[in-house]
Enzyme design. Structure first.
Site, PDB file in Angstrom:
ATOM      1  N   ASP A 196       0.828  -1.209   0.000  1.00  0.00           N
ATOM      2  CA  ASP A 196       0.000   0.000   0.000  1.00  0.00           C
ATOM      3  C   ASP A 196       0.864   1.263   0.000  1.00  0.00           C
ATOM      4  O   ASP A 196       1.956   1.278   0.571  1.00  0.00           O
ATOM      5  CB  ASP A 196      -0.904   0.047   1.235  1.00  0.00           C
ATOM      6  CG  ASP A 196      -2.040  -0.954   1.181  1.00  0.00           C
ATOM      7  OD1 ASP A 196      -2.303  -1.498   0.090  1.00  0.00           O
ATOM      8  OD2 ASP A 196      -2.664  -1.171   2.230  1.00  0.00           O
ATOM      9  N   LYS A 197       0.364   2.296  -0.612  1.00  0.00           N
ATOM     10  CA  LYS A 197       1.059   3.582  -0.680  1.00  0.00           C
ATOM     11  C   LYS A 197       1.465   4.082   0.708  1.00  0.00           C
ATOM     12  O   LYS A 197       2.559   4.593   0.899  1.00  0.00           O
ATOM     13  CB  LYS A 197       0.158   4.618  -1.368  1.00  0.00           C
ATOM     14  CG  LYS A 197       0.777   5.984  -1.511  1.00  0.00           C
ATOM     15  CD  LYS A 197      -0.181   6.937  -2.222  1.00  0.00           C
ATOM     16  CE  LYS A 197       0.394   8.336  -2.295  1.00  0.00           C
ATOM     17  NZ  LYS A 197      -0.536   9.265  -2.950  1.00  0.00           N
TER      18      LYS A 197
END
Length: 179
Positions: free
Chosen positions: A59-60
């Site tokens: 995930d970012k």
């Protein structure tokens, strides 16, 4: 500028793989409002010597190790190892609240839902998309808990959604910490 910063995150490289220590805030792949991501930078990271392939995603908003393959064959092999749980992933998460059990495995199917105008992954017992996450409490202090988390499947936002499901959302998670 971004490419130069990305070079600084390389922590290992050989003829088969390249390993990055991905920083928080850097997207692995494109999406809405994403101007720069690792996937678009892959051709620049090996100076034209090979064609890098993503073998998994992070995930970012998560920092951690990202394993890139230097050929389709190596990417296929690594992806297969992830799917067979021959490569394990370990995450540490600081959560609000504490799970009721010191260690447990969450087996809850997930699917996309709209909550307050935001699309998130949430428990959906009508779905056949099972997601499995194990965790262990490492420490509790002042209403916060440090967890060691092991995703066994690779569903989108799985750890975030599962921890929210057990009422122990990740501290600072703007999407899943609904407090």
């Amino acid at each position: 500028k971004e490419i130069k910063q990305l070079f600084k995150t390389i922590i290992y490289e050989d003829k088969h793989i390249l390993v990055l220590n991905k920083i928080n805030g850097l997207a692995v792949q494109g999406g809405s409002k994403v101007k720069f991501n690792i996937d678009m930078a892959l051709p620049y990271l090996t100076k034209g010597q090979s064609s890098l392939k993503l073998t998994h995603r992070i995930d970012k908003s998560t920092s951690g190790i990202l394993l890139l393959a230097k050929s389709k064959e190596v990417a296929r092999d690594i992806t297969g190892l992830f799917k067979k749980n021959k490569i394990s992933k370990t995450y540490w998460a600081l959560t609000l609240n504490s799970p009721k059990q010191k260690e447990n495995t969450i087996k809850v199917p997930l699917s996309k839902v709209l909550i307050g105008g935001k699309e998130i992954m949430a428990a959906d017992f009508k779905s056949n998309k099972i997601a499995v996450t194990s965790y262990q409490v490492l420490e509790k202090k002042n209403g916060f808990t440090l967890l060691e988390v092991y995703p066994k499947t690779g569903r989108k936002h799985q750890i975030r959604a599962h921890l929210l499901y057990i009422k122990a959302p990740i501290l600072g998670d703007k999407k899943y910490c609904l407090n």
